[in-house]
Motif scaffolding. Sequence first.
Motif, mmCIF file in Angstrom:
data_model
loop_
_atom_site.group_PDB
_atom_site.id
_atom_site.type_symbol
_atom_site.label_atom_id
_atom_site.label_comp_id
_atom_site.label_asym_id
_atom_site.label_seq_id
_atom_site.Cartn_x
_atom_site.Cartn_y
_atom_site.Cartn_z
ATOM 1 N N ARG A 83 0.827 -1.184 0.000
ATOM 2 C CA ARG A 83 0.000 0.000 0.000
ATOM 3 C C ARG A 83 0.873 1.251 0.000
ATOM 4 N N PRO A 84 0.226 2.414 -0.077
ATOM 5 C CA PRO A 84 1.003 3.645 0.042
ATOM 6 C C PRO A 84 1.738 3.710 1.377
ATOM 7 N N VAL A 85 3.043 3.937 1.311
ATOM 8 C CA VAL A 85 3.866 4.004 2.516
ATOM 9 C C VAL A 85 4.871 5.143 2.389
ATOM 10 N N SER A 86 5.381 5.584 3.542
ATOM 11 C CA SER A 86 6.464 6.570 3.539
ATOM 12 C C SER A 86 7.752 5.912 3.069
ATOM 13 N N ALA A 87 8.625 6.727 2.494
ATOM 14 C CA ALA A 87 9.953 6.258 2.094
ATOM 15 C C ALA A 87 10.989 7.259 2.593
ATOM 16 N N ILE A 88 12.204 6.778 2.789
ATOM 17 C CA ILE A 88 13.324 7.694 3.037
ATOM 18 C C ILE A 88 13.833 8.132 1.667
ATOM 19 N N LEU A 89 13.782 9.422 1.413
ATOM 20 C CA LEU A 89 14.196 9.964 0.124
ATOM 21 C C LEU A 89 15.573 10.592 0.251
ATOM 22 N N ARG A 90 16.392 10.371 -0.772
ATOM 23 C CA ARG A 90 17.744 10.926 -0.813
ATOM 24 C C ARG A 90 17.800 12.032 -1.868
ATOM 25 N N VAL A 91 18.382 13.166 -1.473
ATOM 26 C CA VAL A 91 18.560 14.273 -2.415
ATOM 27 C C VAL A 91 19.753 13.965 -3.305
ATOM 28 N N GLU A 92 19.516 13.885 -4.610
ATOM 29 C CA GLU A 92 20.563 13.553 -5.568
ATOM 30 C C GLU A 92 21.287 14.798 -6.088
ATOM 31 N N ASP A 93 20.548 15.893 -6.217
ATOM 32 C CA ASP A 93 21.141 17.143 -6.694
ATOM 33 C C ASP A 93 20.871 18.203 -5.634
ATOM 34 N N ARG A 94 21.895 18.543 -4.880
ATOM 35 C CA ARG A 94 21.722 19.474 -3.771
ATOM 36 C C ARG A 94 21.890 20.936 -4.202
ATOM 37 N N LYS A 95 22.208 21.164 -5.469
ATOM 38 C CA LYS A 95 22.413 22.527 -5.948
ATOM 39 C C LYS A 95 21.171 23.108 -6.620
ATOM 40 N N HIS A 96 20.182 22.288 -6.873
ATOM 41 C CA HIS A 96 18.993 22.767 -7.559
ATOM 42 C C HIS A 96 18.165 23.653 -6.621
ATOM 43 N N PRO A 97 17.548 24.711 -7.144
ATOM 44 C CA PRO A 97 16.742 25.598 -6.285
ATOM 45 C C PRO A 97 15.621 24.885 -5.529
ATOM 46 N N ALA A 98 15.109 23.797 -6.074
ATOM 47 C CA ALA A 98 14.011 23.085 -5.410
ATOM 48 C C ALA A 98 14.476 22.249 -4.230
ATOM 49 N N THR A 99 15.768 21.939 -4.177
ATOM 50 C CA THR A 99 16.259 21.017 -3.149
ATOM 51 C C THR A 99 17.280 21.636 -2.193
ATOM 52 N N ARG A 100 17.645 22.867 -2.406
ATOM 53 C CA ARG A 100 18.763 23.443 -1.655
ATOM 54 C C ARG A 100 18.465 23.612 -0.167
ATOM 55 N N HIS A 101 17.196 23.608 0.233
ATOM 56 C CA HIS A 101 16.851 23.740 1.645
ATOM 57 C C HIS A 101 16.530 22.396 2.297
ATOM 58 N N LEU A 102 16.759 21.301 1.585
ATOM 59 C CA LEU A 102 16.413 19.987 2.108
ATOM 60 C C LEU A 102 17.615 19.336 2.784
ATOM 61 N N PRO A 103 17.358 18.486 3.770
ATOM 62 C CA PRO A 103 18.456 17.689 4.336
ATOM 63 C C PRO A 103 18.886 16.619 3.330
#
Length: 276
Positions: free
Chosen positions: A148-168
Amino acid sequence: MSAFKVLCIAALGLGCASAATKKSEPEFRVIAFFTGKKDAAHISFLREAERWFPEMAAKYNFGYDTTSNWNNLNSGFLSKYQVVVFLDTRPEEPAQRAAFQTYMEHGGAWMGFHFAGFALTPSVYPANWDWYHNTFLGAGSYVSNTWRPVSAILRVEDRKHPATRHLPETFKSSPSEWYRWEKDLRQNPDIDILLSIDSTSFPLGTGPKPHEIWHSGYYPVVWTNRNYRMIYLNMGHNDIDYEHKYDSTNKTLSYTLYNPIQDRLIIDGLLWLGHR
């Protein structure tokens, strides 16, 4: 009071009013398309989006409108908006598809959620739009999913992109039904994978079907295409109490939005798209 002073005060007042009006104008405008006719999980996400996006629009000063009329995918209508969002499905008519492709090829911006990437032949949404699925998204057809729908641990692959720069570096997502795709996006030089499922998530899914529980593999969940101003997020499938769907106990068991870290990703992605 002299006439000169009166004129100065009046001019100052008009200047302040003009500045206030200018400040209140949205910095960019977003139009979100949706269908909302099938699958309770997708409709549940739409109900969330109805609340969340206007809240974010007020907080971050952008305009936000919605429509379920896909015929609004035409040049005249789209010219009023800087960002198009597909909340669930995608356009089906040739004229709608042509207008969207033209919009994107001439500098428009797009954000797509979960089911907007779905294509499977045979199904109600077949893989019959080559440009969209193979060139624009780059993923090709849907192949399978977790359940079923479940949470996942997501890894940031591109840390320089404006959409991801504030993510752990990694974070726990909201539950979703995660898709596997026909094509390996890592082999496409046009695709910039922003997030993928981290290996610590496995096994991912609860079954009961064994093949819907993933034990290994590489699964991108958020990406952009460098040739367009776009971002796709494989998020937007809430969990529903399907076992009781024929009586009043059918209810939403999980939600997509109001997860602070995941919301940051969506907001920053939208601000990047709008502030071109």
